[in-house]
Design a protein around this motif. Structure first.
Motif, PDB file in Angstrom:
ATOM      1  N   PRO A 116       0.839  -1.216   0.000  1.00 34.43           N
ATOM      2  CA  PRO A 116       0.000   0.000   0.000  1.00 34.43           C
ATOM      3  C   PRO A 116       0.869   1.259   0.000  1.00 34.43           C
ATOM      4  CG  PRO A 116      -0.736  -1.556   1.669  1.00 34.43           C
ATOM      5  CD  PRO A 116       0.582  -2.064   1.171  1.00 34.43           C
ATOM      6  N   VAL A 117       0.570   2.160  -0.922  1.00 33.71           N
ATOM      7  CA  VAL A 117       1.365   3.378  -1.090  1.00 33.71           C
ATOM      8  C   VAL A 117       0.513   4.593  -0.760  1.00 33.71           C
ATOM      9  CG1 VAL A 117       2.603   4.832  -2.733  1.00 33.71           C
ATOM     10  CG2 VAL A 117       2.838   2.343  -2.850  1.00 33.71           C
ATOM     11  N   VAL A 118       1.044   5.462   0.087  1.00 34.31           N
ATOM     12  CA  VAL A 118       0.439   6.765   0.335  1.00 34.31           C
ATOM     13  C   VAL A 118       1.326   7.806  -0.326  1.00 34.31           C
ATOM     14  CG1 VAL A 118      -0.219   8.478   2.064  1.00 34.31           C
ATOM     15  CG2 VAL A 118      -0.621   6.034   2.505  1.00 34.31           C
ATOM     16  N   LEU A 119       0.757   8.561  -1.247  1.00 37.02           N
ATOM     17  CA  LEU A 119       1.496   9.608  -1.953  1.00 37.02           C
ATOM     18  C   LEU A 119       1.350  10.925  -1.199  1.00 37.02           C
ATOM     19  CD1 LEU A 119       2.930  10.899  -4.435  1.00 37.02           C
ATOM     20  CD2 LEU A 119       0.657  11.141  -5.472  1.00 37.02           C
ATOM     21  N   LEU A 120       2.472  11.568  -0.918  1.00 38.99           N
ATOM     22  CA  LEU A 120       2.490  12.910  -0.334  1.00 38.99           C
ATOM     23  C   LEU A 120       3.126  13.842  -1.336  1.00 38.99           C
ATOM     24  CD1 LEU A 120       2.290  15.014   1.987  1.00 38.99           C
ATOM     25  CD2 LEU A 120       4.555  14.213   2.737  1.00 38.99           C
ATOM     26  N   MET A 121       2.378  14.864  -1.757  1.00 40.53           N
ATOM     27  CA  MET A 121       2.895  15.864  -2.687  1.00 40.53           C
ATOM     28  C   MET A 121       3.206  17.154  -1.951  1.00 40.53           C
ATOM     29  SD  MET A 121       3.208  14.690  -5.770  1.00 40.53           S
ATOM     30  CE  MET A 121       3.427  16.246  -6.635  1.00 40.53           C
ATOM     31  N   LEU A 122       4.405  17.671  -2.178  1.00 44.43           N
ATOM     32  CA  LEU A 122       4.807  18.967  -1.629  1.00 44.43           C
ATOM     33  C   LEU A 122       5.314  19.838  -2.769  1.00 44.43           C
ATOM     34  CD1 LEU A 122       6.710  17.757   1.560  1.00 44.43           C
ATOM     35  CD2 LEU A 122       4.504  18.920   1.508  1.00 44.43           C
ATOM     36  N   GLY A 123       4.920  21.096  -2.760  1.00 46.10           N
ATOM     37  CA  GLY A 123       5.339  22.028  -3.799  1.00 46.10           C
ATOM     38  C   GLY A 123       4.264  23.060  -4.074  1.00 46.10           C
ATOM     39  N   GLY A 124       4.629  24.069  -4.850  1.00 46.89           N
ATOM     40  CA  GLY A 124       3.754  25.223  -5.018  1.00 46.89           C
ATOM     41  C   GLY A 124       2.738  25.129  -6.127  1.00 46.89           C
ATOM     42  N   ARG A 125       2.830  24.072  -6.956  1.00 52.70           N
ATOM     43  CA  ARG A 125       1.920  23.937  -8.095  1.00 52.70           C
ATOM     44  C   ARG A 125       1.341  22.541  -8.117  1.00 52.70           C
ATOM     45  NH1 ARG A 125       6.227  26.830 -12.009  1.00 52.70           N
ATOM     46  NH2 ARG A 125       7.525  25.305 -10.952  1.00 52.70           N
ATOM     47  N   PRO A 126       0.224  22.349  -8.805  1.00 53.80           N
ATOM     48  CA  PRO A 126      -0.359  21.010  -8.928  1.00 53.80           C
ATOM     49  C   PRO A 126       0.322  20.205 -10.025  1.00 53.80           C
ATOM     50  CG  PRO A 126      -1.765  22.587 -10.042  1.00 53.80           C
ATOM     51  CD  PRO A 126      -0.643  23.379  -9.417  1.00 53.80           C
ATOM     52  N   ARG A 127       1.452  19.603  -9.732  1.00 51.52           N
ATOM     53  CA  ARG A 127       2.137  18.787 -10.733  1.00 51.52           C
ATOM     54  C   ARG A 127       1.299  17.549 -11.072  1.00 51.52           C
ATOM     55  NH1 ARG A 127       7.446  20.947 -11.158  1.00 51.52           N
ATOM     56  NH2 ARG A 127       7.540  19.688 -13.059  1.00 51.52           N
ATOM     57  N   LEU A 128       1.401  17.098 -12.295  1.00 54.01           N
ATOM     58  CA  LEU A 128       0.537  16.011 -12.780  1.00 54.01           C
ATOM     59  C   LEU A 128       0.922  14.680 -12.136  1.00 54.01           C
ATOM     60  CD1 LEU A 128       0.373  16.951 -16.558  1.00 54.01           C
ATOM     61  CD2 LEU A 128      -1.321  17.415 -14.782  1.00 54.01           C
ATOM     62  N   ILE A 129      -0.062  14.075 -11.473  1.00 55.92           N
ATOM     63  CA  ILE A 129       0.173  12.825 -10.741  1.00 55.92           C
ATOM     64  C   ILE A 129      -0.885  11.778 -11.060  1.00 55.92           C
ATOM     65  CG2 ILE A 129       1.375  13.927  -8.799  1.00 55.92           C
ATOM     66  CD1 ILE A 129      -1.348  13.872  -7.297  1.00 55.92           C
TER      67      ILE A 129
END
Length: 746
Positions: A543-556
């Protein structure tokens, strides 16, 4: 009835509700003082007041900075010879200790005391998420995160705390908030905005200003703000910073002016100019924007400051001026009152020559200087010799840290939680990987300690990274393998080899810190190295939990589709890692909501308030996550939407109520969003627009009835003739899954 006759009676200042007011006795007293002082000033002294220079012009050599930060002779040249009205920026692009700032403040004050008229200098600083250039300051989540809280009280507290901490250093003027609307996700300053919605940005920005300034920004714990960047800066067609925007008049008035109008109404006394151009006219040469609209329509009374070197750039970059001299003339006559030069005295010299040759009338100089002096009086600079707010009770206090922690918690968005993978048990064994897992700078972004915020070595070691925050809370095993940097594959094989020893993977991806042109990118796609890491980890089956950090909505999109959980952290500030750990382990129930539409595909940048044609036949509003999206560890239901009446006379308010209930197992906060649709109009209207919101905390089983009022302004729009109006007809209110209809009579 002719719909053009149904103009809403907002009159000439409909944009802002900032109509001219009768002066108060205090304002009259200031006006008299300004007039008396202006009458004593020479032309050179007046032109000097319009000049703002960088601290570099008066700084001691870097190796002498710790001894005494100011070169006294250079400071005397700036103030006593060139009569500069303002200084800005931090020494050598880095946060300084409180003691250094106090030395600078006193040196400037002592030097102005030697001048003929003793006119104080106003010092400007970028303190955009706390006192960013003051070592050890309370650094809040960035504006995009504050918007995700949907909590004006937290924005108010951020303003209060920032002003108070600035005043401990003797700083009284903050180049914040950014009131540009964030509707271009490629733009590298998106994270400095309060998101894509006019109502949300207006309310959060206004709350910040009110907290920062109070009722009197001359108070010892308050400071003046500056609205940035008037206007259209945030919508470059390419997405690249300081490149052209193309805005029709209707779009300008519907989306880009109202947030600034709200900031003016909240009392901000200064405005900074758009560094780019709109429809071929650079912001610093745009008389119509800076004078006709800002002054005559919106009623702004403060002063306008240029952005960095942008008057010079009318000549060097924009090619609308034939010489530096013509650039100065063009900007001043357009409505710029103060020039952020910043590294020389050329503006003063050129403007003095323009005045002496009668190419710039003295009336325009007097107008600009009067505005600057007025703000200086309002800020208290002409008062008794400056004393510093005591640091012990006002700087980096436990109460400020608690407010910051709460803001970080409420700013983090739980976007996906398949099979309730979150919250994790503290006994779980978690492998942490990815480039944002073990850095502090990725939590804060630009304008943090340094301009770009990217120098990890200067971040305080007592503030944890995400990895360190998890280790602090966990009883299970926390492992770490980097996997990749932002743009380079490192040790993916080691990540895969370690996976067998863990129950879960926390995949930490995102962006390096950046701001302005150094943050320009050509695509929102994540770097291939991060995608390669994600693909390998997801294929491993844990099971993977993705955490996104940064100032823009990068494509995920492909990662989000396969991950069990998705957490969007953006830039949650110094307390961000601890807040993320709180949420991952269930010590805090997430309640952040997206202030932007998170795109699913490249170039799919539709906004939630799209036009009907954007969701018709083959056109769709199909983001990965929509505006306002955010999950909780509890469940909430809204019901019982009730309108006080279903038929309004023109100009009436509409009261409505709705009940919200916590139907889940844990206490949490729910944000109730009230949307409005104008069913048919002479100008195509958005499918819906946010008009009100409230955030409430409820225990399991608890319910609360919320009350809202829609005003005539909420029903209005910019009509065919570019005037704000209400047309009679049908409207729909939407809250949660419920709708209710009403009509406005002719």
């Amino acid at each position: 009835m002719n719909i053009k006759s149904v103009l809403l009676a907002i009159a000439a200042f409909a944009l802002s509700s900032c109509a001219l007011k009768t002066k108060t006795p205090a304002e009259d007293a200031v006006s008299i003082k300004v007039s008396q002082l202006l009458a004593q000033m020479t032309v050179a002294e007046k032109v000097g007041q319009m000049t703002q220079v960088d601290f570099a012009l008066v700084a001691a050599p870097k190796d002498k900075l710790a001894d005494y930060p100011v070169d006294t002779a250079k400071l005397e040249t700036a103030i006593l010879k060139y009569h500069v009205g303002s200084i800005l920026n931090t020494p050598y692009d880095q946060a300084q200790p409180l003691a250094t700032w106090r030395q600078i403040s006193l040196a400037v004050q002592q030097t102005t005391a030697q001048s003929r008229l003793k006119i104080p200098v106003i010092y400007g600083i970028d303190a955009i998420h706390g006192a960013t250039y003051l070592k050890g300051a309370t650094l809040f989540p960035q504006a995009i995160n504050m918007a995700a809280t949907f909590n004006p009280e937290l924005s108010f507290q951020e303003g209060e705390i920032t002003a108070r901490e600035l005043r401990t250093a003797g700083l009284l003027w903050n180049f914040s908030p950014v009131m540009d609307i964030g509707r271009q996700p490629l733009w590298p300053r998106l994270w400095e905005t309060y998101g894509e919605d006019v109502q949300l940005a207006s309310i959060l920005g206004s709350a910040y200003i009110k907290g920062h300034q109070g009722n009197d920004f001359a108070a010892p714990d308050k400071a003046a703000t500056c609205l940035k960047h008037f206007v259209g800066y945030s919508f470059p067609i390419t997405g690249r910073d300081r490149t052209p925007a193309w805005l029709g008049e209707r779009m300008l008035r519907e989306y880009f002016l109202p947030t600034f109008a709200a900031g003016i109404k909240a009392g901000s006394p200064t405005v900074m100019v758009n560094s780019g151009e709109v429809d071929g006219i650079p912001g610093h040469a745009n008389y119509r924007y800076l004078t006709t609209i800002l002054r005559e329509e919106m009623g702004f009374k403060g002063f306008v400051v240029s952005d960095w070197e942008d008057i010079k750039r009318l000549y060097t970059r924009d090619k609308v001026a034939a010489s530096p001299r013509e650039a100065v003339k063009m900007a001043v006559m357009a409505g710029v009152d103060m020039s952020m030069v910043p590294y020389d005295f050329s503006f003063s010299e050129l403007l003095l020559d323009l005045v002496n040759s009668h190419e710039v009338p003295m009336s325009r100089i007097d107008e600009a200087v009067s505005r600057i002096l007025t703000v200086k009086y309002q800020t208290g600079l002409f008062g008794p010799a400056q004393t510093f707010l005591p640091a012990a009770a006002n700087f980096a206090t436990p109460a400020a840290a608690a407010s910051n922690r709460q803001a970080a918690r409420e700013s983090i968005v739980l976007a996906k939680n398949a099979q309730s993978v979150l919250p994790l048990k503290k006994s779980a064994n978690i492998l942490v990987t990815g480039p944002t897992a073990n850095l502090r700078n990725v939590l804060n972004g630009g304008w943090t300690i340094t301009w770009q915020g990217s120098d990890e070595s200067v971040y305080p070691q007592d503030q944890p990274t995400v990895l360190e925050a998890l280790k602090t809370k966990a009883t299970g095993k926390i492992g770490y393998v980097e996997g990749s940097s932002f743009d380079t594959v490192k040790d993916i094989d080691k990540v895969l080899a370690e996976l067998k020893n863990y129950d879960y993977v926390l995949l930490c991806l995102g962006e390096k810190p950046y701001t302005e042109t150094l943050g320009n990118i050509d695509s929102l796609a994540l770097e291939p190295a991060q995608m390669q890491l994600a693909t390998a980890v997801l294929a491993a089956g844990k099971p993977v939990v993705l955490l996104m950090l940064g100032g823009r909505p990068r494509l995920i999109t492909p990662i989000a589709e396969q991950a069990a959980g998705v957490v969007l952290g953006f830039l949650p500030g110094m307390e961000g890692a601890a807040a993320i750990a709180d949420i991952l382990y269930g010590d805090y129930n997430p309640d952040g909501r997206l202030p932007i539409s998170y795109p699913k595909h490249a170039n799919s940048f539709n906004h939630y308030d799209h036009k009907p044609a954007e969701a018709f036949e083959n056109n769709t509003y199909d983001p990965l996550y929509p505006f306002g999206h955010g999950l909780s560890y509890s469940t909430f239901v809204t019901r019982g939407l009730t309108l006080e009446k279903n038929r309004l006379a023109m100009g009436e308010n509409l009261k409505l109520s709705v009940q919200v209930a916590n139907t889940g197992p844990v206490k949490g906060k729910e944000t109730v969003l009230v949307y409005l649709r104008d069913v048919a109009a002479s100008v195509s209207r958005p499918n819906k627009q946010l008009k009100a919101f409230k955030k409430v905390e409820l225990t399991p089983g608890q319910s609360e009835t919320l009350h809202f009022t829609l005003t005539p302004d909420d029903l209005s729009f910019i009509g065919v003739d570019l005037q704000r109006l209400i047309e009679p007809g049908d409207f729909t209110v939407m809250v949660g899954n419920e709708t209710a209809a009403f009509s406005v009579a002719p």
